[in-house]
Enzyme design. Structure first.
Site, PDB file in Angstrom:
ATOM      1  N   GLY A   7       0.846  -1.184   0.000  1.00 24.91           N
ATOM      2  CA  GLY A   7       0.000   0.000   0.000  1.00 24.91           C
ATOM      3  C   GLY A   7       0.882   1.235   0.000  1.00 24.91           C
ATOM      4  O   GLY A   7       1.520   1.547   1.009  1.00 24.91           O
ATOM      5  N   ALA A   8       0.937   1.928  -1.144  1.00 21.17           N
ATOM      6  CA  ALA A   8       1.816   3.089  -1.278  1.00 21.17           C
ATOM      7  C   ALA A   8       1.072   4.404  -1.105  1.00 21.17           C
ATOM      8  O   ALA A   8       1.543   5.448  -1.534  1.00 21.17           O
ATOM      9  CB  ALA A   8       2.514   3.058  -2.642  1.00 21.17           C
ATOM     10  N   GLY A   9      -0.070   4.334  -0.448  1.00 20.71           N
ATOM     11  CA  GLY A   9      -0.817   5.550  -0.151  1.00 20.71           C
ATOM     12  C   GLY A   9      -0.123   6.371   0.916  1.00 20.71           C
ATOM     13  O   GLY A   9       1.058   6.161   1.228  1.00 20.71           O
ATOM     14  N   VAL A  11      -0.264   6.594   4.247  1.00 20.03           N
ATOM     15  CA  VAL A  11       0.312   5.939   5.425  1.00 20.03           C
ATOM     16  C   VAL A  11       1.490   5.055   5.039  1.00 20.03           C
ATOM     17  O   VAL A  11       2.545   5.076   5.677  1.00 20.03           O
ATOM     18  CB  VAL A  11      -0.759   5.119   6.173  1.00 20.03           C
ATOM     19  CG1 VAL A  11      -0.120   4.343   7.330  1.00 20.03           C
ATOM     20  CG2 VAL A  11      -1.853   6.020   6.711  1.00 20.03           C
ATOM     21  N   ASP A  32       2.126  -1.650  -4.589  1.00 20.84           N
ATOM     22  CA  ASP A  32       0.764  -1.155  -4.737  1.00 20.84           C
ATOM     23  C   ASP A  32       0.137  -1.806  -5.967  1.00 20.84           C
ATOM     24  O   ASP A  32       0.850  -2.306  -6.849  1.00 20.84           O
ATOM     25  CB  ASP A  32       0.762   0.370  -4.883  1.00 20.84           C
ATOM     26  CG  ASP A  32      -0.567   0.986  -4.479  1.00 20.84           C
ATOM     27  OD1 ASP A  32      -0.696   1.401  -3.313  1.00 20.84           O
ATOM     28  OD2 ASP A  32      -1.481   1.031  -5.335  1.00 20.84           O
ATOM     29  N   ARG A  82     -10.781   5.381   5.645  1.00 14.59           N
ATOM     30  CA  ARG A  82     -12.035   5.823   6.254  1.00 14.59           C
ATOM     31  C   ARG A  82     -12.360   7.234   5.798  1.00 14.59           C
ATOM     32  O   ARG A  82     -11.536   8.128   5.842  1.00 14.59           O
ATOM     33  CB  ARG A  82     -11.923   5.776   7.784  1.00 14.59           C
ATOM     34  CG  ARG A  82     -13.252   6.011   8.479  1.00 14.59           C
ATOM     35  CD  ARG A  82     -13.204   5.601   9.927  1.00 14.59           C
ATOM     36  NE  ARG A  82     -12.223   6.340  10.697  1.00 14.59           N
ATOM     37  CZ  ARG A  82     -12.398   6.682  11.961  1.00 14.59           C
ATOM     38  NH1 ARG A  82     -13.508   6.364  12.583  1.00 14.59           N
ATOM     39  NH2 ARG A  82     -11.463   7.317  12.616  1.00 14.59           N
ATOM     40  N   ASN A  95     -12.230  -4.451   3.055  1.00 16.02           N
ATOM     41  CA  ASN A  95     -10.837  -4.620   3.459  1.00 16.02           C
ATOM     42  C   ASN A  95     -10.479  -6.049   3.847  1.00 16.02           C
ATOM     43  O   ASN A  95      -9.316  -6.444   3.747  1.00 16.02           O
ATOM     44  CB  ASN A  95     -10.508  -3.653   4.595  1.00 16.02           C
ATOM     45  CG  ASN A  95     -10.373  -2.227   4.101  1.00 16.02           C
ATOM     46  OD1 ASN A  95     -10.448  -1.975   2.905  1.00 16.02           O
ATOM     47  ND2 ASN A  95     -10.188  -1.285   5.002  1.00 16.02           N
ATOM     48  N   HIS A 175      -8.928  -0.617  18.752  1.00 17.90           N
ATOM     49  CA  HIS A 175      -8.514   0.594  18.040  1.00 17.90           C
ATOM     50  C   HIS A 175      -9.743   1.203  17.370  1.00 17.90           C
ATOM     51  O   HIS A 175      -9.954   1.085  16.173  1.00 17.90           O
ATOM     52  CB  HIS A 175      -7.450   0.247  16.999  1.00 17.90           C
ATOM     53  CG  HIS A 175      -6.993   1.410  16.181  1.00 17.90           C
ATOM     54  ND1 HIS A 175      -6.472   2.560  16.734  1.00 17.90           N
ATOM     55  CD2 HIS A 175      -6.979   1.611  14.833  1.00 17.90           C
ATOM     56  CE1 HIS A 175      -6.143   3.398  15.762  1.00 17.90           C
ATOM     57  NE2 HIS A 175      -6.458   2.860  14.606  1.00 17.90           N
TER      58      HIS A 175
END
Length: 312
Positions: A7-9, A11, A32, A82, A95, A175
């Protein structure tokens, strides 16, 4: 030493940036599904090496799990973020399929891997990763409590006008906005209880602001935060790679600890080259025990959704 980030978003890229700046691994693989996205992010970060003085190599790939082979640690941030008004529970259906597929591919190419889960709803995705991977429980870690505890220290430091580095404060439980438990009664400022400096009303305000910390940022910037989540994730990875034995709150599999079975929840643990090494017991009063039990009930309800959609 190789670390993979799926995941290269925002975060994932921030996690990678934190890791390369600190030379935590010899090589970082940023993966990604979007063509060219990870490659571009990796190249952009690599071009800062001469300016920042790091030696770590970073490589971006598009859905190429063969490049992840031999990874010591993998971070999973993939999944939809989110959005305003969206709960973590609403993310489960989409997810779960993503995380399950990613875990399968990672384990296929790196059977000794330690996996750090960031994807939300984090406790449920961590539970899914454990159940679907076949890995030992100590090699599956949910990052959320590390982030929540950092946000807790931030709120305390703002109110006390103190350095966050001088504060000891942790958040346990799920969380989520309604499931996390900031343990303000256990919190200290250089070993002095923060209750010595704060009124009951101020303590309650800090707890509330900590619990809605993620939602507050989502409402302000229109999507999930990334700087603190990336830094928290990188801190966990560094403690594994460098065998630091640091104490973090993390979502781990409980088998009777804190009165809970067959669930992943945030509790204080030692993080080292084994993954999470051991759980640190806490002396909770009856009020916090009840909160922890209710938090477990809420997370377990989300876990049950996995069964309803045949993810487990």
């Amino acid at each position: 030493m190789k670390v993979t980030i799926v995941g290269a978003g925002a975060v994932g890229a921030t996690t990678a940036d934190n890791l390369i700046r600190r030379n935590v691994a010899e090589e970082i693989i940023l993966l990604d599904i979007k063509e060219g996205f990870a490659e571009g992010k990796a190249q952009d970060m690599a071009q800062t090496a001469a300016l920042l003085g790091f030696e770590s190599k970073i490589k971006g790939v598009t859905n190429d799990y063969l490049s992840t082979a031999g990874s010591t640690v993998a971070v999973i941030t993939s999944g939809i973020p989110r959005k305003p008004g969206m709960t973590r529970e609403e993310l489960i259906g989409t997810n779960a399929n993503i995380v399950k597929s990613v875990v399968e591919n990672l384990v296929k190419h790196s059977p000794d891997i330690i996996i750090v889960i960031v994807s939300n709803p984090m406790d449920t995705m961590t539970y899914l990763a454990l159940k679907s991977s076949g890995l030992p429980k100590n090699r599956i870690i949910g990052m959320g409590g590390t982030l929540d505890s950092a946000r807790f220290k931030y709120q305390l430091s703002e109110k006390l006008n103190a350095s966050a580095a001088d504060l000891n404060a942790i958040v346990i439980g799920g969380h989520g906005d309604t499931t996390m438990i900031p343990l303000i009664k256990h919190s200290t400022w250089n070993s002095i209880p923060v209750s010595n400096f704060l009124t009951a009303e101020e303590q309650a305000e800090i707890v509330h602001k900590t619990m809605v910390g993620g939602a507050t940022l989502t409402s302000l910037i229109g999507t999930s935060a990334w700087y603190a989540p990336g830094a928290a994730t990188a801190a966990v990875v560094e403690s594994i790679v460098r065998d630091q034995g640091k104490l973090f709150t993390a979502s781990v599999y409980l088998e009777g600890e804190f009165g809970q079975e067959d669930i992943n929840l945030g509790v204080p643990v030692i993080i080292n080259k084994k993954g999470w090494d051991r759980i640190i017991p806490l002396q909770l009063d009856e009020e916090d025990k009840e909160k922890f039990s209710k938090s477990a009930d809420a997370v377990r309800a989300m876990n049950n959704v996995l069964k309803e959609i045949n993810a487990l």
